[in-house]
Design a protein around this motif. Structure first.
Motif: not given
Length: 302
Positions: A184-195, A197-214
């Motif tokens: 998935v492209e277009g979300l690089g640099g966006c902050r996101y809530i990792e639901t 992992e205890n709803w931690q606030l993180r930041q996306q680095d580059g495109n999103i790739a999928f290696t497990g439940e998301t």
């Protein structure tokens, strides 16, 4: 003489649900009256763009797995919504996930064609169809336009005399060749809530790739995102208006086995990118105010 270039619309019943099948020169679309839910969308000569579960159950009072369910007037678990959205509910602590309109019959306002395009519009008025635990007056509309792409516009109008706070999403399931191979492209640099992992606030680095439940809630999102699917040589492009949040979801192996209307081996073929107004992006409507949220979905060569 019949002109195959002109659009056609057919009403049919799929088990217990009234549906409309639309054919145009570009694509085929299936929409259910219940929930005003797009069930499938497939351009001619291509793989489906919108994913529909092979175990979908078309029953009254039950949301269908796949397509584009409408989540309203809250998204996900009500208890995870902003306090002002939670405060609109007055029916006790037990609430269905994703709100109250997915399992309701909407009113078909009309079907029109303009050249090769077809326009369908559905409405739900909470004064005529009261929502349990949500005693407020609002008018909800979903406009669907099918031409060279698919456009969905969700409109919310406050017809009450007090403000309303809402969260919402067009819970779009997209068909992919293999979620482990797409990005998935277009979300690089966006902050996101990792639901997960205890709803931690993180930041996306580059495109999103999928290696497990998301299961992520992206914040301050741009107006354009895309799924890059090299195996199917296509780009599913999403252009959104009046949405600054998005949910990216795939259940992977373990959760897939627990989901209803979902084969345990179906997860590689789907990916949700949900056009949303959630968290701090929730909607607050003054009395008489209307707001719209739009997504345009295009299948483009990669």
């Amino acid at each position: 003489m019949y002109d195959e270039t002109l659009p056609t619309v057919e009403q049919l019943e799929v088990d217990e649900l009234v549906c409309w099948r639309v054919h145009t020169r570009h694509a085929e679309l299936l929409v259910a009256q219940q929930g005003a839910q797009v069930l499938s969308y497939q351009p001619h000569g291509e793989e489906p763009v919108i994913w529909l579960s092979g175990e979908a159950d078309y029953r009254k009072g039950q949301a269908v797995r796949g397509g584009v369910p409408v989540c309203w007037p809250w998204f996900g678990d009500l208890r995870r919504n902003p306090a002002e959205v939670q405060g609109m509910h007055e029916g006790g602590p037990i609430c269905p996930a994703h709100g109250l309109v997915r399992e309701r019959d909407w009113q078909l306002l009309g079907i029109d064609s303009d050249g090769p395009a077809v326009h369908l519009e559905f409405a739900l008025d909470t004064r005529a169809e009261p929502l349990p635990g949500w005693p407020h007056a609002a008018e909800l509309k979903l406009s669907i336009v099918l031409d060279e792409q698919l456009q969905l516009t969700l409109s919310s109008r406050n017809t009450d005399d007090v403000p309303q706070a809402l969260s919402q999403a067009l819970h779009s399931y997209f068909a992919v060749s293999d979620v482990r191979e797409v990005e998935v492209e277009g979300l690089g640099g966006c902050r996101y809530i990792e639901t997960l992992e205890n709803w931690q606030l993180r930041q996306q680095d580059g495109n999103i790739a999928f290696t497990g439940e998301t299961d992520r809630i992206y914040l301050e999102t741009p107006s354009r995102m895309a799924i890059l699917d090299r195996a199917w040589k296509r780009r599913i492009q999403l252009d959104v208006e009046n949405s600054a949040s998005a949910v990216v979801w795939n259940p992977w192996t373990d959760k897939a086995r627990r989901l209803s209307q979902f084969s345990g081996d179906a997860w590689p073929g789907m990916l949700c990118i949900e056009t949303a107004r959630v968290m701090n992006d929730c909607v607050v409507l003054k009395p008489g105010e209307e707001q719209k949220m739009t997504v345009r979905i295009a299948s483009l060569p990669l």
